[in-house]
Design a protein around this motif. Structure first.
Motif, PDB file in Angstrom:
ATOM      1  N   ARG A  24      12.085  -8.265  25.562  1.00  0.00           N
ATOM      2  CA  ARG A  24      12.109  -9.174  26.720  1.00  0.00           C
ATOM      3  C   ARG A  24      11.002  -8.782  27.690  1.00  0.00           C
ATOM      4  N   PRO A  25      10.667  -9.684  28.639  1.00  0.00           N
ATOM      5  CA  PRO A  25       9.562  -9.373  29.556  1.00  0.00           C
ATOM      6  C   PRO A  25       9.712  -8.019  30.269  1.00  0.00           C
ATOM      7  N   ALA A  26      10.923  -7.655  30.667  1.00  0.00           N
ATOM      8  CA  ALA A  26      11.098  -6.384  31.388  1.00  0.00           C
ATOM      9  C   ALA A  26      10.707  -5.187  30.526  1.00  0.00           C
ATOM     10  N   ASP A  27      10.787  -5.335  29.190  1.00  0.00           N
ATOM     11  CA  ASP A  27      10.419  -4.225  28.298  1.00  0.00           C
ATOM     12  C   ASP A  27       8.930  -3.903  28.390  1.00  0.00           C
ATOM     13  N   ARG A  47       7.139  -3.902  31.138  1.00  0.00           N
ATOM     14  CA  ARG A  47       6.954  -3.011  32.296  1.00  0.00           C
ATOM     15  C   ARG A  47       7.469  -1.608  31.978  1.00  0.00           C
ATOM     16  N   MET A  48       8.596  -1.556  31.285  1.00  0.00           N
ATOM     17  CA  MET A  48       9.166  -0.258  30.886  1.00  0.00           C
ATOM     18  C   MET A  48       8.198   0.485  29.960  1.00  0.00           C
TER      19      MET A  48
END
Ligand code: CTP
Ligand code: MG
Length: 231
Positions: free
Chosen positions: A212-215, A217-218
């Motif tokens: 997912r998109p948040a991954d 940034r992680m």
């Protein structure tokens, strides 16, 4: 160290990531995810030429990226499902292949230690997967999304890749899954289904699958921590 072959399924479009190009080509710190993954593999297996399964309609874009970043690999066309892509990769390997490591291109933070432990386990017992014990309590839902049961967390592991196999073990498992019309979300489950043993090898939680998109940034934060956030 034992020589082994790599298969990297990278033929998914990344629907959950919602990018405008195939997930493996999405940049992380300015460099495509696949390039990060191939660089890591090159450090683990110097000289290896991984088989990379790509979406046929994006073959040229993948070839350009691999040439630009000088990451040696063999690009082949993947299929509609991950399992089809992996099977295409397996069929392209020489029949005398000893050990094969199957690794999601989308897991670009893989470290050497769990890979080498999984290779040793696969040599000993035929099949191994990297995995991590789950930290959350896992709920099994019924068809109406009411709680059905709560399995004992001590028996639960979250699956990662690589999954490593003796070549004939994984070929036989894929053939029987295909003959029976069974579709799994990983390869170790096909071996288990065919009656084989699969050793679980403890990995680490940094080996995330970009989904997912948040991954994104992680993953960028984890790369920066390691000083790998370079173009
Ligand atoms: N994969 C593949 N062939 C497919 C589907 C997936 O080679 N037909 C690969 C993906 O490229 C990825 C890995 O399998 O490296 C794990 O799949 P997943 O994370 O689910 O990627 P996508 O299928 O691309 O993402 P989504 O499910 O969100 O569409
Ligand atoms: Mg998918």
């Amino acid at each position: 160290m034992t020589e082994f072959a790599w298969i990297l399924p990278a033929a998914g479009m990344g629907a959950r990531l919602r990018a405008d190009l195939p997930k493996a080509l999405v940049p992380l710190c300015g460099t495509p995810i696949l390039v990060h993954t191939l660089r890591r593999i090159a450090r683990i297996s110097p000289g290896a030429v991984p088989v990379v399964l790509v979406p046929p309609e994006h073959h040229a874009a993948f070839a350009r990226v691999c040439a630009t970043y000088e990451t040696p690999c063999r690009l082949l066309h993947g299929g509609a499902e991950r399992q089809d892509s992996v099977r295409a990769g397996l069929e392209a390997l020489p029949s005398d292949t000893g050990i094969v490591a199957i690794h999601d291109a989308a897991r670009c933070l893989i470290r050497p230690e769990p890979v080498l432990a999984a290779v040793a386990a696969a040599e000993a017992c035929g099949a191994a997967t990297v995995a991590v014990p789950v930290v959350d309590t896992i709920l099994v839902a019924d068809a109406e999304e009411y709680l059905e049961s709560t399995p004992d967390r001590r028996t639960l592991w979250a699956c990662q890749t690589p999954q490593v196999f003796q070549y004939e073990v994984i070929m036989a498992a894929h053939r029987s899954a295909r003959a029976e019309g069974f579709l799994g979300t990983d390869d170790a489950s096909l071996v288990r289904r065919a009656g084989g043993r699969v050793k679980l090898v403890a990995g680490d939680s940094s080996n995330i699958k970009i989904t997912r998109p948040a991954d994104l940034r992680m993953a960028e934060a984890l790369l920066a921590e390691e000083d790998s956030c370079t173009g």
